[in-house]
Design an enzyme around this catalytic site. Structure first.
Site: not given
Length: 347
Positions: A22, A106
């Site tokens: 992703p 992240c």
């Protein structure tokens, strides 16, 4: 390299033990589909879907489940509210996602400030609550993608054990800390330690710039699969090359002309996806050219020239003139990385 990995791991239920990572702003459905068409790809992942301070819309979440023919889809969600994350997980699962994945990696400051992404690695109680609530609402595969830690990698094994107890089916690990962002070298020893500690499947991610690196990561760490992000944008044929190496076939050696043909296909797909937003296509193509340019010997000059162009037509003309004359020997896209314009991990 010898054919060490003829069969995919039974612990990772994909045809190929490979996943497209992703990537925010990059893994648009059109791009995912075009990369998947090259072959050798076990699963694709969406950009992360933010789950904020209000219940998510099931109708909106269903729009994120845009699948590629024949390739399983992992939908990644990011948030720290247990009930809302559980609702989101159930919604995307009901909409047809093959995997629901939680973003615990992240490193972006705007994400960390909100206490989500890699910031959640500092609170094992929160991990247990959020992932456990998601597990109760997801009948299919549930996974987590983590960093090696926030500022310190010493707790990564306990993070892995916590997520396993909470009920995930497999773990993806990018073995850099949040503090490292994308600097330095990914420490593959962390992948190996997690694989030796956990009973669930472990997928490695980080510094597989060439197809041979993926095989080397699996051989050195024992991981069940490899997730590839930026290197797959730099070389859209990397998954096909991995499959060829594993099967003992001579892998594809793309030329500059192949790159131009591929980016033309992407440009057409972006034009169809953003018919009323020309700037969207231009911006996305510039980002792709930044990565594709890393395979060109004079990468900086090429990247700067493309970025200065103001239209898709001008970018494509520049790419055609610069890349089309390059043979497979002159562009760094072969499976073995003979030119080695990129340094790869495995410390």
């Amino acid at each position: 390299m010898p054919n060490m990995l003829a069969q995919p791991s039974p612990m990772l239920p994909f045809q190929h033990p490979t996943m497209l990572a992703p990537m925010e702003g990059v893994t648009h459905p059109a791009l995912r589909a075009i990369i998947a068409q090259n072959g050798g790809l076990g699963a694709v992942s969406t950009e992360f879907v933010r789950i904020g301070r209000s219940p998510p819309s099931a109708r909106y979440l269903a729009t994120t489940v845009e699948k590629c023919a024949g390739v399983p889809l992992s939908v990644q969600v990011m948030g720290n509210h247990a009930e809302y994350m559980a609702e989101a997980a159930e919604a995307v699962s009901n909409a047809g996602a093959d995997v629901v994945d939680i973003n615990l990696g992240c490193p972006a400051p705007r994400v960390v400030r909100k206490g989500v992404g890699s910031a959640m690695l500092t609170d094992l109680g929160l991990l247990t609550e959020v992932v456990g609530s998601m597990r109760q609402r997801v009948p299919g595969l549930l996974s987590a993608k983590i960093r090696a830690g926030f500022d310190d990698a010493s707790g990564v094994l306990e993070i892995g054990r916590t997520l396993q107890r909470a009920g995930i089916d497999y773990l993806v690990v990018h073995p850099r800390r949040r503090a490292d962002f994308y600097e330095g070298t990914a420490d593959w020893r962390i992948i190996k330690a997690l694989k030796e500690t956990l009973s669930i499947a472990v997928v490695g991610n980080g510094d597989c710039w060439y197809a041979v690196d993926a095989l080397r990561m699996m051989a050195e760490t024992g991981c069940d699969g490899v997730m590839i992000g930026r290197p797959a944008i730099r070389n859209p044929w990397i998954f096909e090359q991995i499959a060829d190496l594993r099967a003992g076939r001579a892998p594809r050696r793309p030329s500059g002309a192949d790159v131009v043909a591929w980016i033309n296909t992407v440009a057409e797909a972006f034009r169809a996806s953003f018919p009323e937003r020309r700037d969207e296509s231009v911006g996305k193509l510039k980002e792709l050219f930044t990565y594709l340019g890393r395979a060109v010997p004079d990468q900086r000059a090429f990247q700067h020239a493309v970025v200065r162009e103001m239209s898709v037509a001008a970018m494509m003309d520049r790419a055609d003139k610069t890349l089309s004359p390059l043979s497979a020997d002159q562009i760094d896209l072969d499976a073995e990385g003979r030119c080695r314009l990129e340094r790869s991990g495995g410390v």
